[in-house]
Design a protein around this motif. Sequence first.
Motif, PDB file in Angstrom:
ATOM      1  N   ALA A 179       0.952  -0.952  -0.189  1.00  0.00           N
ATOM      2  CA  ALA A 179       0.575  -0.114  -0.045  1.00  0.00           C
ATOM      3  C   ALA A 179       1.086   1.025   0.133  1.00  0.00           C
ATOM      4  CB  ALA A 179      -0.954  -0.279   1.063  1.00  0.00           C
ATOM      5  N   ARG A 180       0.734   2.349  -1.220  1.00  0.00           N
ATOM      6  CA  ARG A 180       1.384   3.004  -0.627  1.00  0.00           C
ATOM      7  C   ARG A 180       0.567   4.398  -1.953  1.00  0.00           C
ATOM      8  NH1 ARG A 180       4.817   0.765  -6.400  1.00  0.00           N
ATOM      9  NH2 ARG A 180       3.599   1.101  -8.010  1.00  0.00           N
ATOM     10  N   HIS A 181       0.828   5.683  -1.319  1.00  0.00           N
ATOM     11  CA  HIS A 181       1.181   6.649  -1.765  1.00  0.00           C
ATOM     12  C   HIS A 181       1.787   7.402  -3.478  1.00  0.00           C
ATOM     13  CE1 HIS A 181      -0.776   8.775   1.644  1.00  0.00           C
ATOM     14  NE2 HIS A 181       0.285   8.268   2.148  1.00  0.00           N
ATOM     15  N   GLU A 182       0.868   7.438  -4.253  1.00  0.00           N
ATOM     16  CA  GLU A 182       1.584   7.718  -5.710  1.00  0.00           C
ATOM     17  C   GLU A 182       1.616   9.353  -5.907  1.00  0.00           C
ATOM     18  OE1 GLU A 182       0.600   4.955  -8.833  1.00  0.00           O
ATOM     19  OE2 GLU A 182       1.121   2.734  -7.616  1.00  0.00           O
ATOM     20  N   SER A 183       2.559   9.891  -6.477  1.00  0.00           N
ATOM     21  CA  SER A 183       2.452  10.826  -6.946  1.00  0.00           C
ATOM     22  C   SER A 183       2.505  10.387  -8.686  1.00  0.00           C
ATOM     23  CB  SER A 183       3.118  11.902  -6.542  1.00  0.00           C
ATOM     24  OG  SER A 183       3.649  13.081  -6.917  1.00  0.00           O
ATOM     25  N   HIS A 184       2.528  11.665  -9.865  1.00  0.00           N
ATOM     26  CA  HIS A 184       2.592  10.982 -11.079  1.00  0.00           C
ATOM     27  C   HIS A 184       2.684  13.061 -12.021  1.00  0.00           C
ATOM     28  CE1 HIS A 184       3.163   7.188 -10.418  1.00  0.00           C
ATOM     29  NE2 HIS A 184       1.720   6.720 -10.355  1.00  0.00           N
ATOM     30  N   ARG A 185       3.749  13.151 -12.801  1.00  0.00           N
ATOM     31  CA  ARG A 185       3.683  14.140 -13.397  1.00  0.00           C
ATOM     32  C   ARG A 185       2.871  13.728 -14.758  1.00  0.00           C
ATOM     33  NH1 ARG A 185       8.818  14.195 -10.407  1.00  0.00           N
ATOM     34  NH2 ARG A 185       8.366  16.090  -9.525  1.00  0.00           N
ATOM     35  N   GLY A 186       2.656  14.685 -15.746  1.00  0.00           N
ATOM     36  CA  GLY A 186       1.841  13.883 -16.850  1.00  0.00           C
ATOM     37  C   GLY A 186       2.636  13.325 -17.977  1.00  0.00           C
ATOM     38  N   GLY A 187       2.815  12.658 -18.512  1.00  0.00           N
ATOM     39  CA  GLY A 187       3.248  11.777 -20.033  1.00  0.00           C
ATOM     40  C   GLY A 187       1.831  10.330 -19.349  1.00  0.00           C
ATOM     41  N   VAL A 188       3.053   9.271 -20.716  1.00  0.00           N
ATOM     42  CA  VAL A 188       1.939   8.064 -20.965  1.00  0.00           C
ATOM     43  C   VAL A 188       3.101   6.557 -20.021  1.00  0.00           C
ATOM     44  CG1 VAL A 188       1.085   6.454 -22.481  1.00  0.00           C
ATOM     45  CG2 VAL A 188       1.862   8.968 -22.772  1.00  0.00           C
ATOM     46  N   PHE A 189       1.983   5.533 -19.697  1.00  0.00           N
ATOM     47  CA  PHE A 189       2.689   4.282 -18.957  1.00  0.00           C
ATOM     48  C   PHE A 189       2.310   3.515 -20.014  1.00  0.00           C
ATOM     49  CE2 PHE A 189       1.982   6.248 -14.640  1.00  0.00           C
ATOM     50  CZ  PHE A 189       2.813   5.963 -14.302  1.00  0.00           C
ATOM     51  N   PRO A 190       3.218   2.649 -20.616  1.00  0.00           N
ATOM     52  CA  PRO A 190       3.258   2.222 -22.331  1.00  0.00           C
ATOM     53  C   PRO A 190       2.738   0.481 -21.096  1.00  0.00           C
ATOM     54  CG  PRO A 190       5.369   2.082 -21.669  1.00  0.00           C
ATOM     55  CD  PRO A 190       4.883   2.903 -21.000  1.00  0.00           C
ATOM     56  N   VAL A 191       1.640   0.547 -22.911  1.00  0.00           N
ATOM     57  CA  VAL A 191       0.808  -0.663 -22.169  1.00  0.00           C
ATOM     58  C   VAL A 191       1.830  -2.500 -21.586  1.00  0.00           C
ATOM     59  CG1 VAL A 191      -0.510  -2.705 -23.005  1.00  0.00           C
ATOM     60  CG2 VAL A 191      -0.673  -0.626 -24.156  1.00  0.00           C
ATOM     61  N   HIS A 192       1.616  -2.782 -20.564  1.00  0.00           N
ATOM     62  CA  HIS A 192       2.065  -3.958 -19.520  1.00  0.00           C
ATOM     63  C   HIS A 192       0.624  -4.798 -18.504  1.00  0.00           C
ATOM     64  CE1 HIS A 192       1.217  -0.579 -16.353  1.00  0.00           C
ATOM     65  NE2 HIS A 192       1.477  -1.591 -15.849  1.00  0.00           N
ATOM     66  N   ALA A 193       1.289  -5.455 -18.096  1.00  0.00           N
ATOM     67  CA  ALA A 193       0.545  -6.384 -17.091  1.00  0.00           C
ATOM     68  C   ALA A 193       1.709  -7.045 -15.560  1.00  0.00           C
ATOM     69  CB  ALA A 193      -0.155  -7.536 -18.271  1.00  0.00           C
ATOM     70  N   HIS A 194       0.670  -7.571 -14.975  1.00  0.00           N
ATOM     71  CA  HIS A 194       1.028  -7.765 -14.031  1.00  0.00           C
ATOM     72  C   HIS A 194       0.661  -8.411 -13.476  1.00  0.00           C
ATOM     73  CE1 HIS A 194      -2.130  -5.333 -12.504  1.00  0.00           C
ATOM     74  NE2 HIS A 194      -1.270  -4.082 -12.550  1.00  0.00           N
ATOM     75  N   ASP A 195       1.013  -9.894 -12.020  1.00  0.00           N
ATOM     76  CA  ASP A 195       0.431 -11.166 -11.775  1.00  0.00           C
ATOM     77  C   ASP A 195      -0.260 -10.696 -10.368  1.00  0.00           C
ATOM     78  OD1 ASP A 195       2.351 -10.384 -10.179  1.00  0.00           O
ATOM     79  OD2 ASP A 195       3.140 -12.217 -10.344  1.00  0.00           O
ATOM     80  N   HIS A 196      -0.644  -9.236  -9.886  1.00  0.00           N
ATOM     81  CA  HIS A 196      -1.729  -9.352  -9.115  1.00  0.00           C
ATOM     82  C   HIS A 196      -2.334  -7.801  -9.553  1.00  0.00           C
ATOM     83  CE1 HIS A 196       1.669  -5.955  -9.863  1.00  0.00           C
ATOM     84  NE2 HIS A 196       0.635  -5.042  -9.563  1.00  0.00           N
ATOM     85  N   PHE A 197      -3.793  -7.942  -7.658  1.00  0.00           N
ATOM     86  CA  PHE A 197      -4.626  -7.408  -8.064  1.00  0.00           C
ATOM     87  C   PHE A 197      -4.176  -5.314  -7.923  1.00  0.00           C
ATOM     88  CE2 PHE A 197      -6.426 -11.037  -6.871  1.00  0.00           C
ATOM     89  CZ  PHE A 197      -7.759 -11.438  -8.398  1.00  0.00           C
ATOM     90  N   GLU A 198      -3.997  -4.501  -8.149  1.00  0.00           N
ATOM     91  CA  GLU A 198      -4.165  -3.846  -8.136  1.00  0.00           C
ATOM     92  C   GLU A 198      -5.574  -2.151  -8.144  1.00  0.00           C
ATOM     93  OE1 GLU A 198      -0.950  -0.727  -9.816  1.00  0.00           O
ATOM     94  OE2 GLU A 198      -2.556  -0.177 -11.063  1.00  0.00           O
ATOM     95  N   ALA A 199      -5.352  -1.575  -6.480  1.00  0.00           N
ATOM     96  CA  ALA A 199      -6.885  -0.795  -6.798  1.00  0.00           C
ATOM     97  C   ALA A 199      -5.836   0.469  -6.705  1.00  0.00           C
ATOM     98  CB  ALA A 199      -7.233  -1.054  -5.587  1.00  0.00           C
ATOM     99  N   LEU A 200      -7.056   1.874  -7.431  1.00  0.00           N
ATOM    100  CA  LEU A 200      -6.049   2.942  -7.141  1.00  0.00           C
ATOM    101  C   LEU A 200      -7.441   4.081  -6.742  1.00  0.00           C
ATOM    102  CD1 LEU A 200      -4.433   3.772 -10.624  1.00  0.00           C
ATOM    103  CD2 LEU A 200      -2.830   3.062  -8.193  1.00  0.00           C
ATOM    104  N   LEU A 201      -6.992   4.674  -6.304  1.00  0.00           N
ATOM    105  CA  LEU A 201      -8.173   6.133  -5.379  1.00  0.00           C
ATOM    106  C   LEU A 201      -7.440   7.021  -5.768  1.00  0.00           C
ATOM    107  CD1 LEU A 201     -11.254   7.412  -4.690  1.00  0.00           C
ATOM    108  CD2 LEU A 201      -9.400   7.406  -2.172  1.00  0.00           C
ATOM    109  N   ILE A 202      -8.582   8.320  -6.823  1.00  0.00           N
ATOM    110  CA  ILE A 202      -7.597   9.096  -7.670  1.00  0.00           C
ATOM    111  C   ILE A 202      -8.026  10.394  -6.428  1.00  0.00           C
ATOM    112  CG2 ILE A 202      -7.414  10.795  -9.305  1.00  0.00           C
ATOM    113  CD1 ILE A 202      -5.976   8.068 -10.048  1.00  0.00           C
ATOM    114  N   LEU A 203      -6.593  11.000  -5.618  1.00  0.00           N
ATOM    115  CA  LEU A 203      -7.104  12.102  -4.993  1.00  0.00           C
ATOM    116  C   LEU A 203      -6.680  13.145  -5.729  1.00  0.00           C
ATOM    117  CD1 LEU A 203      -4.677  11.439  -2.217  1.00  0.00           C
ATOM    118  CD2 LEU A 203      -7.305  10.129  -2.692  1.00  0.00           C
ATOM    119  N   SER A 204      -5.906  13.673  -6.681  1.00  0.00           N
ATOM    120  CA  SER A 204      -6.204  14.952  -7.981  1.00  0.00           C
ATOM    121  C   SER A 204      -5.817  14.238  -9.137  1.00  0.00           C
ATOM    122  CB  SER A 204      -5.286  15.935  -6.542  1.00  0.00           C
ATOM    123  OG  SER A 204      -3.947  15.775  -6.214  1.00  0.00           O
TER     124      SER A 204
END
Length: 308
Positions: A19-44
């Motif tokens: 579990a973590r806080h995330e901060s991202h600047r503008g850009g593109v994450f390339p298409v990928h896949a992972h072997d775990h479940f992921e949930a995101l709550l957008i704050l801003s």
Amino acid sequence: MSDLSTSTAWGSTAGYFLARHESHRGGVFPVHAHDHFEALLILSGRRVQHYGSLEIEANPGSLIFTPPGLRHGATIVGHTASLSIQFNLKFLHPELPADAQRLWSHPSTLSAAPELLPFVGQKQMRYECDPGLTEKLQTIWTSLIERNGSQSLGSEQYARAQLSILLLEVLGAFESEIIEVVEMEQHEGASDKIDELRQFIEANLAEQLSIHEAARHLAISSSCLAARIKRVTGQTFGELLLKARLQHARELLIYTDRRVSQVAFECGFEDHAYFSRRFRQDLGVSPLEFRRRQLTEIDLSAISDQRH
């Protein structure tokens, strides 16, 4: 492009959890896949999540659920802050058999682990939280981040219980919509066909595809496929195809130095001028201007990271 504030995850003996806080600047994450479940709550900020040709816009209060094995990418607009949880089924339900992770969407697994139901509904619905639910989830999330990776007595059990509560809160808030989606998938298999369609499109973007060719590949009639596409996505085959091609074009423009004409050809556009026109209609800028802006943002992010 990103700043991540993380804690140490529990290891494989207890299953995977982070579990973590995330901060991202503008850009593109390339298409990928992972072997775990992921949930995101957008704050801003604003994020556009890509599942093949499907695009989901996420703003403050939006939830995004990505199950294992699902290919996805994202476009970050400006600066975003979010809360993230990653876990596998071994952590959430250690009593389940080892193959339950692979068969997580099977009715028997969902019956034993109803917390996973929000992951079933992600591609067919939007999770937009009201202020009360956002505050409740943020409180649980913060507690999980504080306990993440702790070796104190009972911390793993506490995190497992809180993770279940968080997911069940979401399930309770969106129960009727989620059940509708699950019933549609179990009775019609519609979304499975759409997933196969998206994979077929992504594997053949440079070809001149038609709905008839796609229907033959999926072993169903063209009219049935068209109806399923409309019911599941609200779009037509042509719209799905165009979105997939433009998404791939964005990735090629950022992560390769190919000429715009070559990008257009590799994404299935025979007419360079038509590609540029559709790209501008979709993003408001020409392909060259998009590449220039994205590379500038990445360079500025790199400079900022060096200063910090």
